[in-house]
Design an enzyme around this catalytic site. Structure first.
Site: not given
Length: 300
Positions: A14-15, A41, A65, A67, A106, A130, A134, A155
């Site tokens: 992911g990013q 996993d 996650a 997302t 988050t 979501y 979390k 964000w």
């Protein structure tokens, strides 16, 4: 390297996982091992145990996650399976093997009903599946007995993966006017800034701050709306694009978003001397990276 801390990253494709890898060179005392879901996993305790046995990490950074915020409304079981049960599995294994677990959460754990940045002392009250999943993951970690930290952010964007900045740049190419929500406020956060903060924490996991785990907030300084963020993206990138402000009610989504979810980062800044740049300064850096990548692709 002698005395190197081995840090296992889950969800590394992911990013944020890619941003951690991009910043690794600045942390020579850490050896980062990046794994995707095919390698670790978090919903499979055996998979986690095998990775721990193989890599012998002292720290785990969990970037795994669920997302898909809107999709979660229709798939609550899957959201909870990853965001709560997966974290519970990791935390149990971390406790068993004396590993510090740094878990990413988050701003969506908050209701969005206050008008000043949320601190770690503010009570969560999520408005979406979501956000609730979390929050359940946070609670699982805090109750597990493992050492570590929960780092909430907001964000998130970068030159990696899919995010608002990259979407705006892509849509600008169409030449068509865009409509962007103007009544949701938060703190845009450059994933590479967050990555630096997390890696600083990873270096310091011997400190008492991690036992028991605490909540931490990290978001770039400043507050803006999605509409103004979009305008700043186009202005900074030197792009002509007409943007029309709209209300949340004009853009209905399956999941409710917090109307205000800016995070206060004073605690992490104070304890780790972590840089917290303004979102505008970090946006300039990110766009420099993105536009450089685009020019290289065009040249190829």
């Amino acid at each position: 390297m002698v005395n190197s801390l081995v840090v296992l990253i889950t969800g590394a494709n992911g990013q944020l996982g890619q941003a951690l890898q991009a910043e690794a060179a600045g942390f020579p005392a850490l050896t980062l091992i990046s794994t995707g879901r095919s390698e670790v996993d978090i919903c499979d305790t055996a998979s986690i145990g095998q990775a721990i046995q193989r890599f012998q990490p002292q720290v785990i950074i969990n970037c795994s996650a669920y997302t898909a915020v809107d999709k979660a409304e229709a798939e609550p079981a899957q959201a909870y399976r990853i965001n709560r049960d997966g974290v519970s599995n990791l935390a149990a294994q971390a406790a068993l093997h004396n590993i510090a677990l740094l878990h990413i959460s988050t701003d969506y754990v908050f209701s969005g009903e206050q008008a000043h940045p949320y601190t770690e002392q503010d009570s969560p009250a999520p408005k979406s599946v979501y956000g609730a999943s979390k929050l359940a993951g946070e609670q699982a970690l805090l109750q597990s007995g493992c050492e570590g930290a929960i780092i909430r952010t907001s964000w998130l964007y970068s030159e990696f993966g899919t995010n608002f900045v990259k979407t705006m740049l892509r849509l600008a190419q169409s030449g068509k006017p865009l409509k962007v929500v103007a009544d949701q406020y938060g703190s845009p956060t450059y994933a590479r800034d967050l990555a630096i903060a997390i890696l600083q924490m990873a270096e310091a996991t011997e400190q008492p701050l991690f036992n028991p785990p605490q909540l931490w907030h990290y978001a770039n300084n400043g507050i803006t709306s999605w509409y103004d963020f979009a305008g700043a993206i186009f202005h900074t990138a030197g792009l002509e694009c007409t943007v029309e402000p709209i209300q949340t009610s004009a853009y209905p989504t399956a999941a409710r978003r917090p109307a205000f979810s800016a995070l206060a980062s004073g605690k992490i800044q104070q304890h780790f001397n972590t840089p917290v740049p303004s979102w505008r300064d970090s946006l300039k850096l990110a766009l420099t990276q993105l536009l450089s990548q685009a020019s290289h692709k065009a040249a190829d």
